[in-house]
Scaffold this motif. Structure first.
Motif, PDB file in Angstrom:
ATOM      1  N   GLY A 159       0.795  -1.221   0.000  1.00 21.56           N
ATOM      2  CA  GLY A 159       0.000   0.000   0.000  1.00 21.56           C
ATOM      3  C   GLY A 159       0.826   1.268   0.000  1.00 21.56           C
ATOM      4  O   GLY A 159       0.316   2.350   0.325  1.00 21.56           O
ATOM      5  N   LEU A 160       2.090   1.180  -0.402  1.00 22.13           N
ATOM      6  CA  LEU A 160       2.965   2.351  -0.443  1.00 22.13           C
ATOM      7  C   LEU A 160       2.898   3.069  -1.787  1.00 22.13           C
ATOM      8  O   LEU A 160       3.126   4.276  -1.862  1.00 22.13           O
ATOM      9  N   THR A 161       2.627   2.310  -2.843  1.00 16.78           N
ATOM     10  CA  THR A 161       2.599   2.876  -4.184  1.00 16.78           C
ATOM     11  C   THR A 161       1.394   2.351  -4.954  1.00 16.78           C
ATOM     12  O   THR A 161       0.782   1.342  -4.592  1.00 16.78           O
ATOM     13  N   THR A 162       1.072   3.056  -6.014  1.00 16.28           N
ATOM     14  CA  THR A 162       0.100   2.577  -6.991  1.00 16.28           C
ATOM     15  C   THR A 162       0.722   2.720  -8.374  1.00 16.28           C
ATOM     16  O   THR A 162       1.690   3.476  -8.564  1.00 16.28           O
ATOM     17  N   ARG A 163       0.156   1.996  -9.318  1.00 14.91           N
ATOM     18  CA  ARG A 163       0.612   2.087 -10.710  1.00 14.91           C
ATOM     19  C   ARG A 163      -0.591   2.439 -11.571  1.00 14.91           C
ATOM     20  O   ARG A 163      -1.675   1.883 -11.403  1.00 14.91           O
ATOM     21  N   ARG A 164      -0.402   3.395 -12.473  1.00 13.87           N
ATOM     22  CA  ARG A 164      -1.493   3.767 -13.374  1.00 13.87           C
ATOM     23  C   ARG A 164      -0.937   4.076 -14.752  1.00 13.87           C
ATOM     24  O   ARG A 164       0.253   4.386 -14.907  1.00 13.87           O
ATOM     25  N   ARG A 165      -1.800   3.970 -15.729  1.00 18.39           N
ATOM     26  CA  ARG A 165      -1.402   4.222 -17.105  1.00 18.39           C
ATOM     27  C   ARG A 165      -1.736   5.663 -17.482  1.00 18.39           C
ATOM     28  O   ARG A 165      -2.856   6.129 -17.246  1.00 18.39           O
ATOM     29  N   LEU A 166      -0.782   6.363 -18.052  1.00 18.36           N
ATOM     30  CA  LEU A 166      -1.016   7.729 -18.510  1.00 18.36           C
ATOM     31  C   LEU A 166      -1.905   7.721 -19.745  1.00 18.36           C
ATOM     32  O   LEU A 166      -1.837   6.791 -20.553  1.00 18.36           O
ATOM     33  N   PRO A 167      -2.727   8.734 -19.903  1.00 17.96           N
ATOM     34  CA  PRO A 167      -3.558   8.815 -21.108  1.00 17.96           C
ATOM     35  C   PRO A 167      -2.708   9.119 -22.335  1.00 17.96           C
ATOM     36  O   PRO A 167      -1.587   9.633 -22.210  1.00 17.96           O
ATOM     37  N   PRO A 168      -3.205   8.822 -23.538  1.00 18.25           N
ATOM     38  CA  PRO A 168      -2.471   9.173 -24.757  1.00 18.25           C
ATOM     39  C   PRO A 168      -2.204  10.673 -24.788  1.00 18.25           C
ATOM     40  O   PRO A 168      -3.006  11.445 -24.245  1.00 18.25           O
ATOM     41  N   PRO A 169      -1.114  11.134 -25.382  1.00 18.58           N
ATOM     42  CA  PRO A 169      -0.156  10.323 -26.144  1.00 18.58           C
ATOM     43  C   PRO A 169       0.909   9.650 -25.290  1.00 18.58           C
ATOM     44  O   PRO A 169       1.781   8.966 -25.814  1.00 18.58           O
ATOM     45  N   GLY A 170       0.899   9.858 -23.957  1.00 18.12           N
ATOM     46  CA  GLY A 170       1.917   9.228 -23.118  1.00 18.12           C
ATOM     47  C   GLY A 170       1.825   7.714 -23.148  1.00 18.12           C
ATOM     48  O   GLY A 170       2.769   7.019 -23.506  1.00 18.12           O
ATOM     49  N   ALA A 171       0.668   7.186 -22.776  1.00 16.33           N
ATOM     50  CA  ALA A 171       0.384   5.749 -22.821  1.00 16.33           C
ATOM     51  C   ALA A 171       1.446   4.908 -22.135  1.00 16.33           C
ATOM     52  O   ALA A 171       1.712   3.782 -22.539  1.00 16.33           O
ATOM     53  N   ALA A 172       2.070   5.445 -21.100  1.00 16.67           N
ATOM     54  CA  ALA A 172       3.070   4.700 -20.333  1.00 16.67           C
ATOM     55  C   ALA A 172       2.557   4.523 -18.912  1.00 16.67           C
ATOM     56  O   ALA A 172       1.724   5.290 -18.431  1.00 16.67           O
ATOM     57  N   TYR A 173       3.061   3.512 -18.235  1.00 19.50           N
ATOM     58  CA  TYR A 173       2.709   3.305 -16.843  1.00 19.50           C
ATOM     59  C   TYR A 173       3.631   4.137 -15.951  1.00 19.50           C
ATOM     60  O   TYR A 173       4.830   4.275 -16.228  1.00 19.50           O
ATOM     61  N   VAL A 174       3.058   4.694 -14.896  1.00 14.51           N
ATOM     62  CA  VAL A 174       3.855   5.423 -13.917  1.00 14.51           C
ATOM     63  C   VAL A 174       3.544   4.875 -12.535  1.00 14.51           C
ATOM     64  O   VAL A 174       2.452   4.338 -12.283  1.00 14.51           O
ATOM     65  N   TYR A 175       4.512   5.019 -11.650  1.00 14.13           N
ATOM     66  CA  TYR A 175       4.365   4.640 -10.260  1.00 14.13           C
ATOM     67  C   TYR A 175       4.285   5.909  -9.430  1.00 14.13           C
ATOM     68  O   TYR A 175       4.982   6.888  -9.710  1.00 14.13           O
TER      69      TYR A 175
END
Length: 217
Positions: A65-81
């Motif tokens: 529960g220290l971090t979450t991961r989500r996907r950036l919307p286009p045009p980034g379309a990369a996962y970030v922590y």
């Protein structure tokens, strides 16, 4: 998924180490205090960590529960922590750990990697102790430029970055120019920020509250 490791001790310190005691975990938190980061960015700013270990630690941190991961919307379309509120609650832990370990810095070794933003947390504490108040502060070292938010309290768990790489994203309330030696001295408590400004080891420009407070020292 690897089994959850535990000291199996009914002690708050032991429970804390169950969550963050693994090698690299707290340094990942240090990086994520700058805001959401991509895996490749984390790997670049954690020299010495293997890809397997970094991936494993990030999975463990998400499970704790220290971090979450989500996907950036286009045009980034990369996962970030990014840190959760619980993860951001480690800010005072890292500040205290950095203050405790500052005396071990000494002279930089030839094998030591360095990133300018690694000085952000000691400077955040120095700004707080100097009574600089709130504001966006840009810091320039030979090693690079970063910015930090002087109103980021040690016990803050609110959303938003504590610092970031590169110039301030907007008009800075204060701009500081200094060197890594002075940063280390501030971290060790050998000098205060106001004293370093008076002695000419830190140059301050800007018209914001933070700049005025430091120049008035």
């Amino acid at each position: 998924m690897s089994p959850r490791r535990s000291y199996d001790q009914y002690c708050s310190a032991a429970r804390a180490l169950d969550a963050v005691g693994d090698r690299w975990t707290l340094l990942i938190v240090r990086e994520l205090l700058a805001g959401p980061r991509r895996y490749t960015d984390l790997h670049a700013d954690l020299p010495g960590v293997s890809t397997d270990v970094l991936a494993s630690r990030l999975k463990d941190m998400e499970r704790e529960g220290l971090t979450t991961r989500r996907r950036l919307p286009p045009p980034g379309a990369a996962y970030v922590y990014e840190l959760t509120a619980r993860g951001r609650g480690l800010l005072p832990v890292l500040e205290a750990l950095g203050a405790w370990g500052a005396g071990e810095l000494g002279e930089r070794r030839p094998t030591d990697a360095v990133r300018a933003h690694w000085f952000a947390l000691p400077l955040l504490r120095a700004l707080r102790e100097a009574g600089a108040g709130e504001g966006l502060v840009e810091v320039r070292l030979e090693e690079g430029v970063f910015h930090l938010y002087a109103d980021a309290a040690a016990d803050s768990v609110e959303e938003g970055p504590v610092y970031g790489d590169g110039p301030a994203p907007g008009e800075a309330d204060a701009r500081l120019v200094l060197d890594a030696v002075t940063c280390a001295a501030l971290g060790r408590g050998e000098t205060g920020l106001r004293e370093a400004v008076r002695d000419g080891r830190v140059r301050v420009t800007g018209d914001g509250t933070a700049a005025k407070a430091l120049r008035e020292g």
